[in-house]
Design an enzyme around this catalytic site. Structure first.
Site, PDB file in Angstrom:
ATOM      1  N   LYS A 194      39.322  25.594 -14.358  1.00 55.32           N
ATOM      2  CA  LYS A 194      40.619  25.367 -13.706  1.00 55.32           C
ATOM      3  C   LYS A 194      41.397  26.678 -13.721  1.00 55.32           C
ATOM      4  O   LYS A 194      41.901  27.114 -14.750  1.00 55.32           O
ATOM      5  CB  LYS A 194      41.449  24.288 -14.401  1.00 55.32           C
ATOM      6  CG  LYS A 194      42.593  23.851 -13.462  1.00 55.32           C
ATOM      7  CD  LYS A 194      43.795  23.276 -14.149  1.00 55.32           C
ATOM      8  CE  LYS A 194      44.788  24.262 -14.656  1.00 55.32           C
ATOM      9  NZ  LYS A 194      45.421  25.128 -13.648  1.00 55.32           N
ATOM     10  N   GLU A 270      42.964  32.183 -26.387  1.00 53.90           N
ATOM     11  CA  GLU A 270      43.417  33.577 -26.226  1.00 53.90           C
ATOM     12  C   GLU A 270      44.847  33.480 -25.739  1.00 53.90           C
ATOM     13  O   GLU A 270      45.090  33.108 -24.592  1.00 53.90           O
ATOM     14  CB  GLU A 270      42.565  34.313 -25.183  1.00 53.90           C
ATOM     15  CG  GLU A 270      41.069  34.294 -25.451  1.00 53.90           C
ATOM     16  CD  GLU A 270      40.667  35.172 -26.606  1.00 53.90           C
ATOM     17  OE1 GLU A 270      41.454  36.049 -27.009  1.00 53.90           O
ATOM     18  OE2 GLU A 270      39.568  34.960 -27.135  1.00 53.90           O
ATOM     19  N   CYS A 304      48.400  40.401 -21.554  1.00 53.76           N
ATOM     20  CA  CYS A 304      48.656  39.837 -22.885  1.00 53.76           C
ATOM     21  C   CYS A 304      48.793  40.904 -23.951  1.00 53.76           C
ATOM     22  O   CYS A 304      49.509  40.727 -24.921  1.00 53.76           O
ATOM     23  CB  CYS A 304      47.534  38.873 -23.232  1.00 53.76           C
ATOM     24  SG  CYS A 304      45.915  39.589 -22.985  1.00 53.76           S
ATOM     25  N   GLU A 401      57.516  37.347 -26.098  1.00 56.42           N
ATOM     26  CA  GLU A 401      56.658  37.962 -25.089  1.00 56.42           C
ATOM     27  C   GLU A 401      57.366  37.842 -23.740  1.00 56.42           C
ATOM     28  O   GLU A 401      57.626  36.737 -23.267  1.00 56.42           O
ATOM     29  CB  GLU A 401      55.318  37.231 -25.035  1.00 56.42           C
ATOM     30  CG  GLU A 401      54.380  37.845 -24.022  1.00 56.42           C
ATOM     31  CD  GLU A 401      53.071  37.096 -23.899  1.00 56.42           C
ATOM     32  OE1 GLU A 401      53.107  35.860 -23.770  1.00 56.42           O
ATOM     33  OE2 GLU A 401      52.024  37.743 -23.928  1.00 56.42           O
TER      34      GLU A 401
HETATM   35  P1  NAD Z   1      50.213  29.132 -19.206  1.00 59.76           P
HETATM   36  O1  NAD Z   1      49.885  28.799 -20.612  1.00 59.76           O
HETATM   37  O2  NAD Z   1      51.436  28.585 -18.622  1.00 59.76           O
HETATM   38  O3  NAD Z   1      49.026  28.674 -18.238  1.00 59.76           O
HETATM   39  C1  NAD Z   1      47.695  29.056 -18.470  1.00 59.76           C
HETATM   40  C2  NAD Z   1      46.777  28.014 -17.885  1.00 59.76           C
HETATM   41  O4  NAD Z   1      46.989  26.796 -18.586  1.00 59.76           O
HETATM   42  C3  NAD Z   1      47.031  27.704 -16.411  1.00 59.76           C
HETATM   43  O5  NAD Z   1      45.795  27.471 -15.777  1.00 59.76           O
HETATM   44  C4  NAD Z   1      47.851  26.422 -16.470  1.00 59.76           C
HETATM   45  O6  NAD Z   1      47.742  25.620 -15.324  1.00 59.76           O
HETATM   46  C5  NAD Z   1      47.217  25.744 -17.671  1.00 59.76           C
HETATM   47  N1  NAD Z   1      48.071  24.739 -18.310  1.00 59.76           N
HETATM   48  C6  NAD Z   1      49.428  24.650 -18.311  1.00 59.76           C
HETATM   49  N2  NAD Z   1      49.828  23.544 -18.979  1.00 59.76           N
HETATM   50  C7  NAD Z   1      48.710  22.921 -19.421  1.00 59.76           C
HETATM   51  C8  NAD Z   1      48.453  21.757 -20.161  1.00 59.76           C
HETATM   52  N3  NAD Z   1      49.446  20.975 -20.603  1.00 59.76           N
HETATM   53  N4  NAD Z   1      47.183  21.432 -20.454  1.00 59.76           N
HETATM   54  C9  NAD Z   1      46.158  22.196 -20.033  1.00 59.76           C
HETATM   55  N5  NAD Z   1      46.324  23.320 -19.298  1.00 59.76           N
HETATM   56  C10 NAD Z   1      47.589  23.681 -18.996  1.00 59.76           C
HETATM   57  O7  NAD Z   1      50.138  30.699 -19.184  1.00 59.76           O
HETATM   58  P2  NAD Z   1      50.391  31.630 -17.934  1.00 59.76           P
HETATM   59  O8  NAD Z   1      51.848  31.682 -17.755  1.00 59.76           O
HETATM   60  O9  NAD Z   1      49.503  31.277 -16.818  1.00 59.76           O
HETATM   61  O10 NAD Z   1      49.808  33.029 -18.479  1.00 59.76           O
HETATM   62  C11 NAD Z   1      50.566  33.874 -19.220  1.00 59.76           C
HETATM   63  C12 NAD Z   1      50.231  33.739 -20.681  1.00 59.76           C
HETATM   64  O11 NAD Z   1      48.847  33.938 -20.898  1.00 59.76           O
HETATM   65  C13 NAD Z   1      50.926  34.793 -21.504  1.00 59.76           C
HETATM   66  O12 NAD Z   1      51.462  34.222 -22.663  1.00 59.76           O
HETATM   67  C14 NAD Z   1      49.807  35.758 -21.868  1.00 59.76           C
HETATM   68  O13 NAD Z   1      49.985  36.493 -23.017  1.00 59.76           O
HETATM   69  C15 NAD Z   1      48.642  34.861 -21.954  1.00 59.76           C
HETATM   70  N6  NAD Z   1      47.413  35.604 -21.749  1.00 59.76           N
HETATM   71  C16 NAD Z   1      46.624  35.843 -22.830  1.00 59.76           C
HETATM   72  C17 NAD Z   1      45.463  36.580 -22.684  1.00 59.76           C
HETATM   73  C18 NAD Z   1      44.567  36.838 -23.867  1.00 59.76           C
HETATM   74  O14 NAD Z   1      43.433  37.193 -23.674  1.00 59.76           O
HETATM   75  N7  NAD Z   1      45.023  36.652 -25.071  1.00 59.76           N
HETATM   76  C19 NAD Z   1      45.102  37.075 -21.445  1.00 59.76           C
HETATM   77  C20 NAD Z   1      45.931  36.816 -20.345  1.00 59.76           C
HETATM   78  C21 NAD Z   1      47.087  36.072 -20.522  1.00 59.76           C
END
Ligand code: NAD
Length: 503
Positions: A194, A270, A304, A401
């Site tokens: 997804k 992650e 991230c 962040e």
């Molecule tokens: P997010 O957590 O809002 O969304 C990430 C994914 O999770 C999306 O596909 C979203 O649709 C899904 N999601 C949202 N709510 C959910 C739920 N209740 N159940 C299951 N899935 C759900 O994050 P974002 O805003 O898309 O991305 C930014 C974040 O990701 C930042 O905090 C960043 O640091 C982190 N990030 C971490 C890494 C790493 O490798 N550590 C890499 C890239 C981004």
């Protein structure tokens, strides 16, 4: 490729935006509408306009995708074929990705606002090479012979974990896809992916290419849709054996809860970061300024591991601030298709507004705005590169962040103070150290609680180099051979030795 011409302001660089070919869910080898027939809009962050409509998957679609993946795992050939055969198909997949690099890079540009020039030379080649890296590992997955203490013969098998649910964020749609899907494919798993709702386009294209490469139907399924619906259906699904999640710490917690209250599936998370970059008095100042800019402005700060807390030792602090302000003036924000641009728009309106509100917090909390501090341009989601000085550890901009082009500059006196302040965060994803002193570099790198430490460099990622979180940045490692372990489980096989008393 059917295309619409756009001008990016530079006569020699008229670029072609691909016609969007794939907008439906990919289940069991076919592109299909959502059961509900619903769609959602994906928006171009350069303009705020709708690019296209995408099928909006939900629980019933996830059920269908899991059914296909389950069948492919329990009875299909992918988990059973020799590793070298899986590797061969993955190599072909990588070649196809490379052949379509321009179109894929353009899709990530119109979905996520990523620089097209970088997408072509960095994101998409990295994606292809990640498939090659794990393709090479597919026939080298083996167990151990055990040294048993009694008359028994024992060995271990490392078996694919089963059906995997991958949930990815929007900041690196292509690279994240490969970092999750490639090791799982090499391990012999089947899966449902997804992508983030903001960036579904390239993932659907990768689904199409997987079929061309010869990955059997049902092995790789894609359900586009929203987190609380499609995402939550994956994390709570009783027939998914493992969830690999990259995203925010907040949602990571929900993923763990859903796994705990469904079938206790293992999860790897992650998550977010608030990484320190520590610059010592003996640093090459120009290099340090360049690293600090790259650390926070690469991918417009939507990374991230962004080096969002920059600690500069007092002897060079004033000079650093001066040079940083000069460099910010030369920084080019603009259309991500224009090769002169160094920074494109933030990925979506919500992120854009969130960053601007953090900037307002910084101002009201008493930090000094050195550069930037507001939106850029007339339309789209662009933000000026923003640097705050006089930042205190307890300010929101130093703690949270932001995930945008906002640097917090802070002064320190001693190495011990720098270590203590660098560790004073709930996160632990990455850190950078700039010094010529080997003792300082060694001491600091061993004292910082973070998953990857860069000495005199930043964002120096490599396929072979694992990274992931300490503390609330999550657990599990992406990249490197360690990542394969997430998609394998160990089975012990024990048999008595001939004529032993066990018989
Ligand atoms: P997010 O957590 O809002 O969304 C990430 C994914 O999770 C999306 O596909 C979203 O649709 C899904 N999601 C949202 N709510 C959910 C739920 N209740 N159940 C299951 N899935 C759900 O994050 P974002 O805003 O898309 O991305 C930014 C974040 O990701 C930042 O905090 C960043 O640091 C982190 N990030 C971490 C890494 C790493 O490798 N550590 C890499 C890239 C981004």
């Amino acid at each position: 490729m059917a295309a619409k011409e756009i001008s990016n302001g530079s006569s020699e660089n008229h670029l072609k935006i691909p016609k969007i070919k794939f907008t439906k869910l990919f289940i069991n080898g076919d592109f299909v509408d959502a059961v509900s027939g619903k769609t959602f809009e994906t928006i171009d962050p350069r303009t705020g306009e709708v690019t296209t409509k995408i099928a909006e998957g939900d629980r019933e679609d996830v059920d269908l995708a899991v059914k296909a993946a389950r069948e492919a795992f329990d009875h299909g050939k992918w988990p059973r074929m020799p590793g070298c055969e899986r590797g061969k198909i993955m190599m072909k997949y990588a070649d196809l990705i490379e052949e379509n690099a321009e179109e894929l890079a353009a899709l990530d540009t119109i979905d996520a606002g990523k620089l097209y020039s970088l997408g072509k030379v960095a994101d998409i080649p990295t994606t292809a090479n990640t498939f090659r890296y794990y393709a090479g590992a597919a026939d080298k997955i083996h167990g151990e012979t055990l040294k048993m203490s009694r008359e028994l013969q024992g060995y271990t098998l490392r078996e694919p974990i089963g059906v995997v649910g991958h949930i990815t964020p929007w900041n690196f749609p292509s690279v994240m896809f490969a970092m999750k899907v490639a090791p799982a494919l090499a391990a012999g798993c089947t899966m449902v992916v997804k992508p983030a709702e903001q960036t579904p386009l390239s993932t659907l294209f990768y689904a199409y290419l997987s079929k061309l490469a010869g990955i059997p139907d049902g092995v790789l399924n894609v359900v586009t849709g929203f987190g609380p619906t499609a995402g939550a259906a994956i994390t709570s699904h009783m027939d998914i054996d493992k969830v690999s999640f990259t995203g925010s710490t907040e949602v990571g917690r929900l993923v763990m809860q859903a796994a705990a209250t469904s079938n206790l599936k293992p999860v790897s998370l992650e998550l977010g970061g608030k990484s320190p970059l520590i610059i010592f008095n003996d640093a090459d100042l120009d290099m340090a300024v360049n690293l600090a800019f790259m650390g926070i402005l690469y991918n417009k700060g939507e990374i991230c591991v962004a080096g969002s807390r920059v600690y500069v030792q007092e002897g060079i602090y004033d000079e650093f601030v001066k040079k940083a302000a000069e460099k910010a003036k030369t920084w080019v924000v603009g259309d991500p298709f224009d090769p002169r641009s160094q920074q494109g728009p933030q990925a979506d309106k919500q992120q854009f507004k969130k960053i601007l509100s953090y900037i307002e917090h910084g101002k009201t909390e008493g930090a000094t705005l050195l550069t930037g501090g507001k939106a850029w341009g007339e339309k789209g989601y662009y933000i000026e590169p923003t640097i705050f000085t006089d930042v205190k550890e307890d300010m929101k901009i130093a703690r949270d962040e932001i995930f945008g082009p906002v640097m917090s500059l802070m002064k320190f006196k001693t190495m011990d103070e720098a270590i203590q302040r660098a560790n004073s965060t709930r996160y632990g994803l990455a850190a950078g150290i700039v010094t010529k002193d080997l003792n300082v570099a060694n001491t600091v790198s061993r004292s910082i609680r973070a998953g990857i430490i860069w000495i005199n460099c930043y964002l120096a990622f490599d396929k072979d180099c694992p990274y992931g979180g300490y503390k609330m940045s999550g657990f599990g490692r992406d990249s490197g051979l360690h990542s394969l372990e997430k998609y394998l489980q160990i089975k012990s096989v024990v048999t008595p030795i001939y004529n032993s008393p066990w018989l």
